[in-house]
Design a protein around this motif. Structure first.
Motif, short mmCIF file in Angstrom:
data_model
loop_
_atom_site.label_atom_id
_atom_site.label_comp_id
_atom_site.label_asym_id
_atom_site.label_seq_id
_atom_site.Cartn_x
_atom_site.Cartn_y
_atom_site.Cartn_z
N HIS A 225 42.05 45.85 30.58
CA HIS A 225 41.90 44.48 31.08
C HIS A 225 42.66 43.50 30.18
N GLN A 226 42.59 43.72 28.89
CA GLN A 226 43.33 42.86 27.97
C GLN A 226 44.83 43.13 28.04
N ALA A 227 45.20 44.41 28.11
CA ALA A 227 46.62 44.78 28.12
C ALA A 227 47.33 44.31 29.38
N ALA A 234 45.63 45.10 38.35
CA ALA A 234 45.56 46.35 39.10
C ALA A 234 44.12 46.77 39.33
N ALA A 235 43.91 47.49 40.40
CA ALA A 235 42.67 48.24 40.57
C ALA A 235 42.81 49.52 39.76
N VAL A 236 41.78 49.86 38.99
CA VAL A 236 41.87 51.00 38.08
C VAL A 236 40.55 51.76 38.09
N HIS A 273 33.57 45.42 41.97
CA HIS A 273 34.61 44.52 42.45
C HIS A 273 35.37 43.94 41.26
N GLY A 274 36.61 43.54 41.53
CA GLY A 274 37.40 42.91 40.49
C GLY A 274 38.79 43.50 40.37
N THR A 275 39.61 42.90 39.53
CA THR A 275 40.97 43.35 39.28
C THR A 275 41.19 43.40 37.78
N ILE A 280 37.14 40.81 35.85
CA ILE A 280 36.17 41.88 36.04
C ILE A 280 34.86 41.49 35.36
N ARG A 281 33.78 42.05 35.84
CA ARG A 281 32.51 41.92 35.14
C ARG A 281 32.42 43.02 34.08
#
Length: 349
Positions: A225-227, A234-236, A273-275, A280-281
């Motif tokens: 998420h930081q990178a 992206a979805a990961v 959910h999130g990207t 993201i949570r």
């Protein structure tokens, strides 16, 4: 052992002139991987036989061309033949030289199997057929599937198919897997949208994963998420498996679908959910039991989610790459990048 996926290139094969195009592309790919003239010649023959078989016998035939690393790291050209019927009534007969239903010498599939270092085939009547043929740069062909070396100590077999969105030259999806004895870690990333910027985001997630593949999946995604903050996101999803312990840990954000499939069960893996890279949570690892004969399937949203492998009896016993190609054949949305990764215990029936 580390694996990562380069996108496959798809060729429609409905007439004889298209067979030559596939053969030339396959030889060019083999030569780019350092194949000598003999090995490249085997690739050419396999491409020709598979393409000719599609033209003569199949409906809506397609050949996918890609690369894969073998068990000992040597590069292989991977050819996947996909069609939508009529299927092979007796696979054993079709792999026997001299057998033909179309007035030809009948040596096509038998020759493909002999020339390949790895070969597998699944067919159902009238649904159609998927064939996997892998030709390595070095070593001798398997000659019908016999191993040429002792199996490696890795516990899992992995197969994957990746296609770029129509009209794109790069793929916004990426995947990678790392194995170490009984452990395996696998990640799939789908960059937001498609094209070069989506590919940048997905590859950044893979690069981060490969630095610490056996860490907590949720922790890996938090670092990703930081990178990915400088990318479009992206979805990961990542899974961490242990064959000895009989379980897996999973964490995901976005629309990467995950399922555990066995002959008696079908369980979805839950992503939030999130990207990754945008919002993201807080992520958490979820633990799932790993039945001895189960397959793990991860795929991006280029594949429709409502699929049922029980409609293809016996498919789960085949190579994970054949399973992935069957899923893509039937459930490709056709308007976005698409990736399917399938993993199962080595030797599981």
């Amino acid at each position: 052992m580390q694996q990562s996926g380069r996108p496959h290139v798809a060729f429609e094969v409905h007439e004889s002139t298209q067979v030559g195009a596939v053969r030339r592309a396959a030889v060019q790919l083999a030569e780019s991987l350092g194949f000598d003239e003999v090995a490249a010649g085997r690739v050419a023959l396999v491409a020709t036989e598979l393409g000719t078989n599609l033209v003569r016998h199949a409906q809506r035939g397609r050949l996918l061309l890609g690369t894969v690393a073998g068990d000992e790291g040597e590069p292989s050209v991977e050819l996947l033949s996909l069609d939508h019927g009529p299927g092979l009534g007796n696979v054993s007969n079709c792999l026997t030289d001299g057998y033909s239903t179309g007035g030809t010498p009948g040596t096509g599939l038998g020759a493909v199997r002999r020339l390949s270092n790895e070969f597998d085939l699944y067919s159902a009547v009238p649904a159609g057929t998927v064939i996997m043929a892998r030709v390595a740069a070095g070593g001798r062909p398997a000659g019908g599937g016999a191993p040429t070396a002792l199996p490696p100590p890795c516990a899992f077999t992995i197969g994957a198919v990746t296609l770029a969105a129509p009209g794109e030259t790069v793929c916004g999806d990426a995947w990678a897997a790392v194995q170490d004895g009984p452990r395996a870690a696998v990640l799939v990333a789908d960059g937001l949208g498609h094209g070069p910027q989506a590919a940048e985001a997905a590859q950044a997630a893979v690069a981060l994963f490969e630095t610490t593949p056996f860490g907590s999946p949720s922790a890996v995604l938090e670092r990703a998420h930081q990178a990915l903050r400088s990318t479009r996101g992206a979805a990961v999803a990542q899974a961490l498996l242990d064959a000895d312990q009989g379980h897996l840990l999973f964490a995901g954000a976005g629309n990467i679908a995950g399922r555990l499939i066995s002959g008696v069960g079908d369980r979805s893996l839950v992503s939030q959910h999130g990207t990754v890279g945008l919002q993201i949570r807080r992520l958490q690892d979820t633990r799932y039991e790993w039945p001895a004969h189960a397959l793990l399937v991860l795929h991006s949203d280029g594949i429709a989610t409502r699929w049922d492998l029980s409609l293809a009896p016996g498919l789960l016993q085949h190579h994970p790459c054949v399973v992935a190609a069957w899923l893509l054949r039937d459930h490709l949305r056709g308007r976005d990048d698409a990736t399917v990764v399938v993993l199962k215990r080595r030797g599981a029936a």
